[in-house]
Design a protein around this motif. Sequence first.
Motif, PDB file in Angstrom:
ATOM      1  N   CYS A  51       0.827  -1.202   0.000  1.00  0.00           N
ATOM      2  CA  CYS A  51       0.000   0.000   0.000  1.00  0.00           C
ATOM      3  C   CYS A  51       0.865   1.256   0.000  1.00  0.00           C
ATOM      4  N   MET A  52       0.232   2.350  -0.400  1.00  0.00           N
ATOM      5  CA  MET A  52       0.916   3.634  -0.332  1.00  0.00           C
ATOM      6  C   MET A  52       1.235   3.973   1.112  1.00  0.00           C
ATOM      7  N   GLU A  53       0.324   3.616   2.014  1.00  0.00           N
ATOM      8  CA  GLU A  53       0.580   3.722   3.436  1.00  0.00           C
ATOM      9  C   GLU A  53       1.248   2.413   3.878  1.00  0.00           C
ATOM     10  N   CYS A  81      -5.841  -0.992   2.207  1.00  0.00           N
ATOM     11  CA  CYS A  81      -4.996   0.198   2.054  1.00  0.00           C
ATOM     12  C   CYS A  81      -5.747   1.463   2.463  1.00  0.00           C
ATOM     13  N   VAL A 180      -6.087   0.068  -7.459  1.00  0.00           N
ATOM     14  CA  VAL A 180      -5.639   1.455  -7.302  1.00  0.00           C
ATOM     15  C   VAL A 180      -4.194   1.550  -7.743  1.00  0.00           C
ATOM     16  N   GLN A 181      -3.913   2.469  -8.645  1.00  0.00           N
ATOM     17  CA  GLN A 181      -2.577   2.535  -9.239  1.00  0.00           C
ATOM     18  C   GLN A 181      -1.496   2.920  -8.234  1.00  0.00           C
ATOM     19  N   SER A 182      -1.874   3.616  -7.164  1.00  0.00           N
ATOM     20  CA  SER A 182      -0.869   4.032  -6.173  1.00  0.00           C
ATOM     21  C   SER A 182      -0.386   2.857  -5.335  1.00  0.00           C
ATOM     22  N   ASN A 183      -1.110   1.766  -5.345  1.00  0.00           N
ATOM     23  CA  ASN A 183      -0.702   0.564  -4.611  1.00  0.00           C
ATOM     24  C   ASN A 183      -0.043  -0.426  -5.568  1.00  0.00           C
ATOM     25  N   LYS A 184       0.851  -1.210  -5.052  1.00  0.00           N
ATOM     26  CA  LYS A 184       1.579  -2.177  -5.869  1.00  0.00           C
ATOM     27  C   LYS A 184       1.315  -3.588  -5.341  1.00  0.00           C
TER      28      LYS A 184
END
Length: 283
Positions: A51-53, A81, A180-184
């Motif tokens: 996650c971004m976080e 996330c 979500v693109q911000s998560n990998k």
Amino acid sequence: MDTADQLASAGTFQVLKLPLGFIRVLEWLFAIFAFATCGGYSGQLRVSVDCMEKASSNLSIGIDFAYPFRLYQVSFEAPACEGIRRERVFLIGDYSSSAEFFVTIAVFAFLYSLVATIVYIFFQNKYRENNRGPLIDFVVTVVFSFMWLVSSSAWAKALSDVKVATDPDEVQLLISACKVQSNKCGSVHGPHWSGLNTSVVFGFLNFVLWAGNIWFVFKETGWHKGASRFAGGASEKQAGTFSQQPYNQDSFDQSGSYNAQGNLGQPSEYSQVGGPTSYSNQM
């Protein structure tokens, strides 16, 4: 000497050296391998959600599944996330019918091969009495051959679908955070398929064994023995017909004059002294 005579003259366990008994033992063993490799399978795949976080990330999510492959009942928790919130995700697909059908055929084939082997060894006379045993054995062998082909083909197709449904790349698409693109998201490792691949191989090997054994079981039936007697009686009748035709030297000499008059090659009427009768009268 046919198989029935060999069974009668062989020792108690010598029957296992004959094709009929030896193939039954192979069917028994291969059936064990078939249902053990399929029915005893359990696999695992792992995916990661970054996650971004970072505090919400989970880089090793284990997903376990096993026989009978009701994947829609398999679930796992994945981070959303969004703080500490998590979601429960279910896999997609139900392949239990093909898997259970394959294992069921393997178990019944195992039991029948075991019983048939015991009958061959200890109850040879009962097996051949009134031709009932060989006929039942023949019909059951044909049925199992067909069922092995159907179940192995169905299980091979189902296994292909299971591999797709449990592919880590496909499982990631079920996780909301991975959209979500911000998560990998990524795959840590996929399931090992060697055991299930082996089960398909043993399924088709069982089909080959049962189909090949049809001929040896058919030789025990009255159908084969009746055809053999009919063919043997026809041969003896034909041989007797030829033996009843004696060689007639007189008829051969009367039909042609070559041997009767030597090597002159002329008809007998021209060899008479004085020539034809009609010519002498004219003189």
